[in-house]
Design a protein around this motif. Structure first.
Motif, PDB file in Angstrom:
ATOM      1  N   ARG A  30       0.794  -1.166   0.066  1.00 16.19           N
ATOM      2  CA  ARG A  30       0.007  -0.172   0.093  1.00 16.19           C
ATOM      3  C   ARG A  30       0.782   1.320   0.073  1.00 16.19           C
ATOM      4  NH1 ARG A  30      -2.278   3.475   3.888  1.00 16.19           N
ATOM      5  NH2 ARG A  30      -1.497   2.259   5.702  1.00 16.19           N
ATOM      6  N   TYR A 127      -9.288  -3.873  -6.393  1.00 14.58           N
ATOM      7  CA  TYR A 127      -9.378  -3.417  -5.280  1.00 14.58           C
ATOM      8  C   TYR A 127      -9.521  -1.996  -5.270  1.00 14.58           C
ATOM      9  CZ  TYR A 127      -7.571  -7.796  -3.321  1.00 14.58           C
ATOM     10  OH  TYR A 127      -7.233  -9.326  -2.745  1.00 14.58           O
ATOM     11  N   HIS A 153      -4.236 -12.685   1.213  1.00  9.26           N
ATOM     12  CA  HIS A 153      -4.603 -11.232   1.108  1.00  9.26           C
ATOM     13  C   HIS A 153      -5.755 -10.773   2.150  1.00  9.26           C
ATOM     14  CE1 HIS A 153      -2.588 -11.663  -2.779  1.00  9.26           C
ATOM     15  NE2 HIS A 153      -2.815 -10.606  -3.036  1.00  9.26           N
ATOM     16  N   SER A 157      -4.660  -7.310   4.257  1.00 10.54           N
ATOM     17  CA  SER A 157      -5.779  -6.412   4.078  1.00 10.54           C
ATOM     18  C   SER A 157      -5.938  -5.748   5.794  1.00 10.54           C
ATOM     19  CB  SER A 157      -6.869  -6.622   3.267  1.00 10.54           C
ATOM     20  OG  SER A 157      -8.064  -5.542   3.803  1.00 10.54           O
ATOM     21  N   ASN A 160      -3.658  -3.662   6.886  1.00 11.67           N
ATOM     22  CA  ASN A 160      -3.702  -2.508   6.055  1.00 11.67           C
ATOM     23  C   ASN A 160      -2.254  -2.366   5.076  1.00 11.67           C
ATOM     24  OD1 ASN A 160      -5.888  -1.262   6.633  1.00 11.67           O
ATOM     25  ND2 ASN A 160      -5.213  -0.955   8.662  1.00 11.67           N
ATOM     26  N   THR A 163      -3.694  -1.842  -0.418  1.00 11.90           N
ATOM     27  CA  THR A 163      -4.798  -1.029  -0.516  1.00 11.90           C
ATOM     28  C   THR A 163      -6.119  -1.787  -0.919  1.00 11.90           C
ATOM     29  OG1 THR A 163      -3.544   0.883  -1.229  1.00 11.90           O
ATOM     30  CG2 THR A 163      -5.913   0.828  -2.063  1.00 11.90           C
ATOM     31  N   ALA A 164      -6.746  -2.300  -0.194  1.00  9.58           N
ATOM     32  CA  ALA A 164      -7.894  -3.189  -0.262  1.00  9.58           C
ATOM     33  C   ALA A 164      -9.077  -3.249   0.796  1.00  9.58           C
ATOM     34  CB  ALA A 164      -7.273  -4.690  -0.281  1.00  9.58           C
ATOM     35  N   ARG A 166     -11.844  -5.162   3.389  1.00  4.15           N
ATOM     36  CA  ARG A 166     -11.643  -6.325   4.123  1.00  4.15           C
ATOM     37  C   ARG A 166     -12.080  -7.384   3.471  1.00  4.15           C
ATOM     38  NH1 ARG A 166     -11.424  -4.306   9.594  1.00  4.15           N
ATOM     39  NH2 ARG A 166     -12.000  -1.864   9.675  1.00  4.15           N
TER      40      ARG A 166
END
Length: 530
Positions: A30, A127, A153, A157, A160, A163-164, A166
């Motif tokens: 991210r 995402y 993933h 997520s 954090n 960038t996605a 939950r």
């Protein structure tokens, strides 16, 4: 006797054209989003809290880290805000002015596939489209990119690191089993294995009754969720009424509902030349299914609904994924495709006898008229189920049939409105109803003090016009007789991190543009050069 695992693999390929040979790449680390902050104050927005309460505002919302700690009403509409009533900022406080904007709880897409090799989409692209439309949580039904990939993933997520949204993984039944599942004992062992590995639920396409029963009994004893796409090759084994009796917690799409209300037949009235592997056969005849079921309001209709209500059964209709069946041109020419649909995904959407959901071999007026009637009855059932207290959730199943991630979710909202849902009921289905299904309603699903800061901020009133939630906004002619675009999600906040939704869409546009340049590609319509 075919094994259950072979059945799962057969249906996975047949239903979704998901190759098992190429691994989906991982999402990148991210770099987007600001926060979480020691203290963040959202100033002066109008709040739709997801509980069903009408809008309230202006309010200030105080977030510390990833938690909502205070919601303060700071005035009245049309009257200057009383500064004395506002939470005070210090040097460690970040403030965002939301005057004139609307704040909603983060949306849940309860039928969300993270792209796939068949579509040629990558997780970053998917995402960002989801987050740009306010989707902060997804249920991954089937987890077709692989159990390990999906769990990895989910964990990233949760931390954090990507960038996605939950991710709530529901594993396709039989996936990852060591050998085939042929007995109830093996089914129980498989459920225990996925529970130990962190799965939150199971997605079925169908199974023999004794396998279904053992799997669901074990899942319910371990607190594992369950949902089913009652696929036509196995719906005669068990329709929705029967799987609900076995302990199934919910369904997606609508297959299995009409079959549970047949009064003068056991099997759908298939034409004698029908072949399920022919996608036009499959979807054309699906559009005639509700007419073969019991009449709305009949004893059979009411008995099924009463049973599902008693069992607190979830229905996730995914109206939007079939929308092209009733108006192919409208979905094919949706304005966002040119800017936000990748070349590989556009090619996947094209008529092709080998691709799932690309069934436009000879699709015409008669098929669309039949589907419009199919929708009328289907929507009547879903709206009545909601009115009688049933739990209905939103899901898009995007990535097929001209449906683009994020945009399709807002289309689903519009179809809920068509079905009879009030906008506040739609936002309930998009948030708290989904959180209840996933068992996270104690920390997500509404805007309340003590809950996690998953929020959607939009510059226009989405109750008046759901189209303002589209990334392309809504069309409006201003007082100077100029056409302009209004709306679009402005910020999506997930776990206290503030994402600029406009920038996320710009990232997606760049991904698409680079792919077009690399492949010398432009979008054209089937059979045409423009």
């Amino acid at each position: 006797m075919k094994s259950v695992q072979l059945l799962f693999l057969f249906l996975s390929v047949l239903l979704f054209s998901v190759p098992a040979i190429a691994q989906m790449p991982d999402a990148p680390d991210r770099t987007e989003g600001e926060g979480p902050f020691e203290r963040l104050i959202l100033r002066g927005g109008t709040m739709i809290d997801g509980t069903g309460s009408p809008a309230v505002g202006p309010v200030d919302i105080v977030i510390e880290g990833n938690e909502i700690v205070r919601i303060q009403n700071v005035g009245y509409p049309g009257v200057p805000i009383n500064e004395q009533r506002r939470p005070q900022a210090d040097s460690n406080t970040r403030e965002i002015d939301l005057e004139g904007m609307y704040i909603l709880p983060g949306f849940f897409d309860m039928h969300a596939h993270t792209g796939g090799n068949a579509q040629g989409t990558v997780p970053e692209y998917v995402y960002k489209l989801w987050l740009a439309h306010g989707i902060t949580s997804i249920r991954e039904p089937g987890s077709f990119n692989g159990f390990d990939w999906t769990m990895r993933h989910k964990e990233r997520s949760d931390a954090n690191e990507i960038t996605a949204p939950r991710i709530f993984p529901y594993i396709g039944f039989g996936s990852g089993a060591d050998g085939s599942i042929q007995t109830p004992e093996q089914a129980r062992e498989w459920v225990q294995m996925i529970a130990e590995r962190g799965a939150m639920g199971i997605k079925f396409f169908g199974a023999r009754p004794e396998i279904y029963e053992a799997t669901l009994d074990e899942a319910n004893s371990l607190g594992i969720g369950s949902m089913a796409h009652h696929a036509q090759p196995r719906v005669v084994y068990a329709n929705v009424s029967q799987t609900a009796d076995m302990g199934l917690r919910g369904m997606t799409h609508w297959y299995g509902l009409p079959e549970a209300m047949f009064e003068d037949r056991v099997i759908q009235d298939y034409p004698l030349d029908y072949n399920y592997s022919n996608e036009q056969h499959r979807f054309e005849e699906a559009g005639r299914l509700w007419k073969q079921a019991a009449e709305p309001g009949s004893e059979t209709w009411n008995n099924l609904m009463d049973k599902l209500l008693e069992k607190e059964f979830e229905i996730n209709p995914t109206f939007t994924i079939y929308e092209a069946s009733r108006d192919l041109m409208a979905q094919r020419r949706a304005e966002w495709h040119e800017k936000y649909t990748t070349p590989s995904l556009w090619q996947f959407f094209q008529p092709d006898r080998r691709a799932h959901g690309s069934y436009w071999f000879d699709w015409g007026t008669e098929q669309e008229v039949a589907w419009k009637e199919n929708y009328r009855i289907w929507m009547q059932f879903i709206n009545e189920y909601k009115n009688r207290g049933g739990r209905v959730t939103l899901g898009s199943d995007a990535g097929y049939i001209y449906k683009l991630y994020g945009f399709a979710y807002i289309q689903e909202m519009e179809m809920f409105r068509e079905a009879g849902f009030h906008p506040l009921e739609i936002f309930q289905s998009a948030s708290i109803k989904a959180a209840e299904v996933l068992g996270v309603d104690d920390r997500l699903g509404t805007i309340e003090e003590g809950k996690l800061a998953d929020l959607v901020i939009v510059s226009e009133n989405p109750q008046q016009n759901l189209k303002v939630l589209y990334g392309t906004g809504a069309i409006r002619v201003n007082d100077q007789n100029e056409v302009e675009r209004v709306g679009g999600v402005r910020y999506t906040i997930k776990d206290g991190i503030v994402f600029d939704a406009v920038q996320l869409l710009e990232d997606v546009r760049r991904i698409v543009e680079e792919s077009k340049e690399e492949n010398d590609f432009k979008i054209t319509q089937p059979g045409l050069d423009y």
